[in-house]
Design a protein around this motif. Structure first.
Motif, mmCIF file in Angstrom:
data_model
loop_
_atom_site.group_PDB
_atom_site.id
_atom_site.type_symbol
_atom_site.label_atom_id
_atom_site.label_comp_id
_atom_site.label_asym_id
_atom_site.label_seq_id
_atom_site.Cartn_x
_atom_site.Cartn_y
_atom_site.Cartn_z
ATOM 1 N N ARG B 90 13.395 -15.855 17.949
ATOM 2 C CA ARG B 90 12.064 -16.284 17.526
ATOM 3 C C ARG B 90 11.933 -17.809 17.646
ATOM 4 O O ARG B 90 10.944 -18.323 18.170
ATOM 5 C CB ARG B 90 11.830 -15.864 16.065
ATOM 6 C CG ARG B 90 10.399 -16.008 15.577
ATOM 7 C CD ARG B 90 10.305 -15.787 14.075
ATOM 8 N NE ARG B 90 10.937 -16.867 13.330
ATOM 9 C CZ ARG B 90 10.322 -18.001 12.989
ATOM 10 N NH1 ARG B 90 9.066 -18.193 13.316
ATOM 11 N NH2 ARG B 90 10.965 -18.948 12.332
ATOM 12 N N LEU B 91 12.976 -18.526 17.178
ATOM 13 C CA LEU B 91 12.950 -19.990 17.248
ATOM 14 C C LEU B 91 12.949 -20.464 18.696
ATOM 15 O O LEU B 91 12.269 -21.422 19.051
ATOM 16 C CB LEU B 91 14.161 -20.574 16.501
ATOM 17 C CG LEU B 91 14.157 -20.397 14.989
ATOM 18 C CD1 LEU B 91 15.509 -20.751 14.407
ATOM 19 C CD2 LEU B 91 13.063 -21.237 14.352
ATOM 20 N N GLU B 93 11.726 -18.926 21.252
ATOM 21 C CA GLU B 93 10.385 -18.718 21.803
ATOM 22 C C GLU B 93 9.461 -19.872 21.413
ATOM 23 O O GLU B 93 8.704 -20.388 22.240
ATOM 24 C CB GLU B 93 9.831 -17.383 21.289
ATOM 25 C CG GLU B 93 8.464 -17.028 21.817
ATOM 26 C CD GLU B 93 7.692 -16.202 20.805
ATOM 27 O OE1 GLU B 93 7.892 -14.978 20.773
ATOM 28 O OE2 GLU B 93 6.893 -16.791 20.053
ATOM 29 N N LEU B 94 9.558 -20.309 20.155
ATOM 30 C CA LEU B 94 8.746 -21.447 19.701
ATOM 31 C C LEU B 94 9.042 -22.684 20.543
ATOM 32 O O LEU B 94 8.137 -23.361 21.018
ATOM 33 C CB LEU B 94 9.034 -21.765 18.226
ATOM 34 C CG LEU B 94 8.638 -20.738 17.175
ATOM 35 C CD1 LEU B 94 8.978 -21.269 15.788
ATOM 36 C CD2 LEU B 94 7.150 -20.426 17.239
ATOM 37 N N ASN B 97 7.780 -22.536 24.128
ATOM 38 C CA ASN B 97 6.332 -22.702 24.254
ATOM 39 C C ASN B 97 5.854 -24.097 23.874
ATOM 40 O O ASN B 97 4.723 -24.473 24.174
ATOM 41 C CB ASN B 97 5.612 -21.668 23.390
ATOM 42 C CG ASN B 97 5.697 -20.281 24.001
ATOM 43 O OD1 ASN B 97 5.709 -20.150 25.227
ATOM 44 N ND2 ASN B 97 5.767 -19.261 23.167
ATOM 45 N N ALA B 98 6.727 -24.855 23.209
ATOM 46 C CA ALA B 98 6.316 -26.156 22.669
ATOM 47 C C ALA B 98 5.867 -27.136 23.753
ATOM 48 O O ALA B 98 4.974 -27.943 23.537
ATOM 49 C CB ALA B 98 7.461 -26.767 21.860
#
Lengths: 171, 103
Positions: B90-91, B93-94, B97-98
């Motif tokens: 999950r992290l 993915e963040l 996308n950042a």
């Protein structure tokens, strides 16, 4: 030195104990509002007060964990515990994140809610007894219990307010 | 046990610190070192977190040593590792996308 004080707010109590320690008096024991202090170096210890959470294992396990983390369990009073750590060993805060602070104040709120219900029932009982028997002592008991119930209610509100503040912080 | 919400910072670092058997004080020290003193776990926070991780089955007691003088050690379980990996995905993915912010 022995001092008598009644606290409903554990944060205020904690502040007072740390203030006393700053003046060179370390609390050694507590019994029904009586705090016994012994001389210490100013700010030798940092005190914290905790409410045991029954869903988190036994008191023995709790004590063992605290001792292993370098914290001394000074006194237990029913579900309340007084803890301290020498200031020389760094900062001492029991709860350091919002999630655990919300859980901590939720636990305190539940404790005082149960106390409030018990107190309010006693209060009602005294009132009925006073009305029926017209006894002045019963009337005084009723007023005393009414005062206690009010103090507990105020504390419940305070806990709720703190929980809401922490929840806002999380958003 | 399904975890829908992200792990708290405390839980993330506690799980990381018990990849090898570790005791309470050792966890506090390791998290301090890993975060360069940014995250200092209070013993109350850690005690509550350990109990909740134990009841979720994400960590377990490492030694069933009956010697009470020996410090209790904890170790991550397979489902604990799974929850940790899920959080890392999950992290990741963040972070992936950042960079769109800079375009």
């Amino acid at each position: 030195m022995v001092k008598f004080k009644i606290y409903y707010d554990k944060d205020a109590e904690e502040d007072w104990l740390n203030q006393m320690c700053g003046q060179g008096y370390a609390v050694q024991s507590f019994f029904a509002g009586f705090y016994r202090f012994e001389k210490c170096e100013p700010f030798e210890y940092r005190y914290q007060i905790d409410l045991l959470n029954t869903s988190h294992g036994s008191y023995e396990e709790y004590c063992q964990f605290m001792e292993e983390s370098g914290v001394t369990v000074v006194q237990r009073w029913f579900k309340w515990v007084f803890l301290r750590k020498p200031s020389s060993e760094g900062p001492f805060e029991l709860y350091t994140d919002t999630t655990s602070l919300i859980e901590h104040y939720g636990n305190i709120k539940r404790f005082f809610t149960a106390a409030f219900i018990a107190e309010a029932l006693c209060c009602l009982y005294e009132l009925i007894a006073f009305v029926v028997l017209k006894n002045v002592i019963l009337g005084c008991c009723f007023l005393l219990l009414l005062f206690l119930s009010g103090a507990i209610l105020k504390n419940i509100w305070k806990c709720q307010w703190k929980i809401e503040q922490y929840k806002k912080e999380m958003e | 046990m399904e975890n829908k919400s992200p792990l708290t910072e405390a839980l993330f670092y506690i799980l990381l610190s018990v990849r090898k058997p570790n005791h309470g004080y050792g966890i506090i020290q390791e998290v301090r070192e890993l975060t360069q003193d940014r995250v200092i776990l209070g013993p109350g926070t850690l005690y509550g977190a350990i109990n909740s991780l134990l009841s979720k089955g994400w960590i377990r007691l490492y030694s069933e040593d009956t010697d009470s003088r020996k410090k209790k050690q904890y170790l991550i379980t397979a489902s604990g590792r799974e929850a940790f990996k899920k959080e890392v995905r999950r992290l990741q993915e963040l972070l992936d996308n950042a960079h769109f912010m800079e375009e």
